[in-house]
Design a protein around this motif. Structure first.
Motif, PDB file in Angstrom:
ATOM      1  N   LEU A  39       0.830  -1.211   0.000  1.00  0.00           N
ATOM      2  CA  LEU A  39       0.000   0.000   0.000  1.00  0.00           C
ATOM      3  C   LEU A  39       0.863   1.259   0.000  1.00  0.00           C
ATOM      4  O   LEU A  39       0.540   2.242  -0.668  1.00  0.00           O
ATOM      5  CB  LEU A  39      -0.941   0.001   1.202  1.00  0.00           C
ATOM      6  N   THR A  40       1.956   1.241   0.738  1.00  0.00           N
ATOM      7  CA  THR A  40       2.867   2.384   0.758  1.00  0.00           C
ATOM      8  C   THR A  40       3.434   2.627  -0.636  1.00  0.00           C
ATOM      9  O   THR A  40       3.489   3.768  -1.104  1.00  0.00           O
ATOM     10  CB  THR A  40       4.018   2.143   1.752  1.00  0.00           C
ATOM     11  N   TYR A  41       3.831   1.551  -1.301  1.00  0.00           N
ATOM     12  CA  TYR A  41       4.349   1.705  -2.660  1.00  0.00           C
ATOM     13  C   TYR A  41       3.273   2.274  -3.581  1.00  0.00           C
ATOM     14  O   TYR A  41       3.522   3.232  -4.324  1.00  0.00           O
ATOM     15  CB  TYR A  41       4.848   0.366  -3.212  1.00  0.00           C
ATOM     16  N   LEU A  42       2.100   1.690  -3.555  1.00  0.00           N
ATOM     17  CA  LEU A  42       1.035   2.110  -4.470  1.00  0.00           C
ATOM     18  C   LEU A  42       0.605   3.559  -4.238  1.00  0.00           C
ATOM     19  O   LEU A  42       0.320   4.291  -5.190  1.00  0.00           O
ATOM     20  CB  LEU A  42      -0.174   1.177  -4.340  1.00  0.00           C
ATOM     21  N   LEU A  43       0.577   3.982  -2.981  1.00  0.00           N
ATOM     22  CA  LEU A  43       0.107   5.330  -2.677  1.00  0.00           C
ATOM     23  C   LEU A  43       1.185   6.397  -2.834  1.00  0.00           C
ATOM     24  O   LEU A  43       0.892   7.517  -3.261  1.00  0.00           O
ATOM     25  CB  LEU A  43      -0.453   5.377  -1.255  1.00  0.00           C
ATOM     26  N   PHE A  44       2.437   6.074  -2.482  1.00  0.00           N
ATOM     27  CA  PHE A  44       3.453   7.115  -2.401  1.00  0.00           C
ATOM     28  C   PHE A  44       4.594   6.984  -3.407  1.00  0.00           C
ATOM     29  O   PHE A  44       5.245   7.978  -3.722  1.00  0.00           O
ATOM     30  CB  PHE A  44       4.054   7.153  -0.990  1.00  0.00           C
ATOM     31  N   LYS A  45       4.883   5.788  -3.871  1.00  0.00           N
ATOM     32  CA  LYS A  45       6.077   5.590  -4.699  1.00  0.00           C
ATOM     33  C   LYS A  45       5.782   5.224  -6.151  1.00  0.00           C
ATOM     34  O   LYS A  45       6.650   5.358  -7.007  1.00  0.00           O
ATOM     35  CB  LYS A  45       6.961   4.483  -4.102  1.00  0.00           C
ATOM     36  N   ALA A  46       4.591   4.743  -6.463  1.00  0.00           N
ATOM     37  CA  ALA A  46       4.298   4.224  -7.800  1.00  0.00           C
ATOM     38  C   ALA A  46       4.407   5.299  -8.879  1.00  0.00           C
ATOM     39  O   ALA A  46       4.726   4.984 -10.035  1.00  0.00           O
ATOM     40  CB  ALA A  46       2.909   3.595  -7.839  1.00  0.00           C
ATOM     41  N   HIS A  47       4.183   6.541  -8.547  1.00  0.00           N
ATOM     42  CA  HIS A  47       4.219   7.611  -9.550  1.00  0.00           C
ATOM     43  C   HIS A  47       5.646   7.985  -9.957  1.00  0.00           C
ATOM     44  O   HIS A  47       5.853   8.574 -11.001  1.00  0.00           O
ATOM     45  CB  HIS A  47       3.492   8.838  -9.026  1.00  0.00           C
ATOM     46  N   ASP A  48       6.649   7.648  -9.132  1.00  0.00           N
ATOM     47  CA  ASP A  48       8.041   7.972  -9.438  1.00  0.00           C
ATOM     48  C   ASP A  48       8.910   6.730  -9.248  1.00  0.00           C
ATOM     49  O   ASP A  48       9.458   6.490  -8.172  1.00  0.00           O
ATOM     50  CB  ASP A  48       8.527   9.118  -8.543  1.00  0.00           C
ATOM     51  N   GLU A  49       9.025   5.963 -10.313  1.00  0.00           N
ATOM     52  CA  GLU A  49       9.731   4.679 -10.247  1.00  0.00           C
ATOM     53  C   GLU A  49      11.219   4.865  -9.973  1.00  0.00           C
ATOM     54  O   GLU A  49      11.835   4.066  -9.271  1.00  0.00           O
ATOM     55  CB  GLU A  49       9.516   3.920 -11.560  1.00  0.00           C
ATOM     56  N   ASP A  50      11.819   5.927 -10.517  1.00  0.00           N
ATOM     57  CA  ASP A  50      13.249   6.164 -10.298  1.00  0.00           C
ATOM     58  C   ASP A  50      13.548   6.439  -8.827  1.00  0.00           C
ATOM     59  O   ASP A  50      14.549   5.955  -8.283  1.00  0.00           O
ATOM     60  CB  ASP A  50      13.736   7.342 -11.151  1.00  0.00           C
ATOM     61  N   ASP A  51      12.688   7.203  -8.184  1.00  0.00           N
ATOM     62  CA  ASP A  51      12.852   7.478  -6.760  1.00  0.00           C
ATOM     63  C   ASP A  51      12.701   6.191  -5.948  1.00  0.00           C
ATOM     64  O   ASP A  51      13.418   5.968  -4.978  1.00  0.00           O
ATOM     65  CB  ASP A  51      11.831   8.525  -6.309  1.00  0.00           C
TER      66      ASP A  51
END
Length: 158
Positions: A39-51
């Motif tokens: 859920l953390t990935y989907l909500l906060f990180k999925a939009h910026d794969e490089d980060d």
């Protein structure tokens, strides 16, 4: 209890309100650490794969730095743990390029370890399997990406 199929669950979720869906997601997050991480990935990180890749590499760096290199036994244990983490993080992303980048980084770090992993047959085999897995994953990508990743793969020493 019989576990329902994903199709049945999807149909049932369509009948729920926004508040009920939110409550279900939060309940899932409380049950297992992996659910919370996804859920953390989907909500906060999925939009910026490089980060996301950069943050995972930082975690891997800290794991490699904290590794007990006094014996190959402890090294093998920690290396397998790191590899499991990489597989989990790659599964969250569901992107082949992310998985390839993380595995390439893993192999680069393995090459830089002291004592040398190529003196231990188990670690040497693990390294070879990862290189083979990377090559298989690269083969299904676009030609330009294939070339870039193949060059990086060839730079890794045997």
């Amino acid at each position: 209890m019989k576990i329902e199929s994903v199709v049945t669950i999807k149909k049932e979720l369509q009948h729920l309100s926004h508040a009920e869906l939110m409550a279900l997601c939060l309940r899932l997050a409380r049950f297992k650490k992996e659910n919370k991480a996804l859920l953390t990935y989907l909500l906060f990180k999925a939009h910026d794969e490089d980060d996301y890749v950069a943050s995972v590499k930082e975690l891997l760096d800290s794991d490699f730095e904290n590794m007990n290199t006094n014996s190959y036994f402890y090294m093998k244990k920690t290396i397998r743990k790191i590899l499991r983490q990489i597989k989990t993080y790659a599964r969250y992303s569901n992107s082949k390029t992310t998985e390839i980048e993380l595995l390439l980084y893993f192999c680069e770090r393995l090459n830089g370890l002291k004592p040398n992993i190529h003196r231990n047959q188990t670690l040497k085999n693990l390294y070879a399997r990862q290189k083979l897995a990377i090559a298989k994953k690269v083969a299904v990508l676009h030609e330009d990406l294939q070339y870039d990743y193949t060059v990086q793969l060839e730079e890794l020493r045997d």
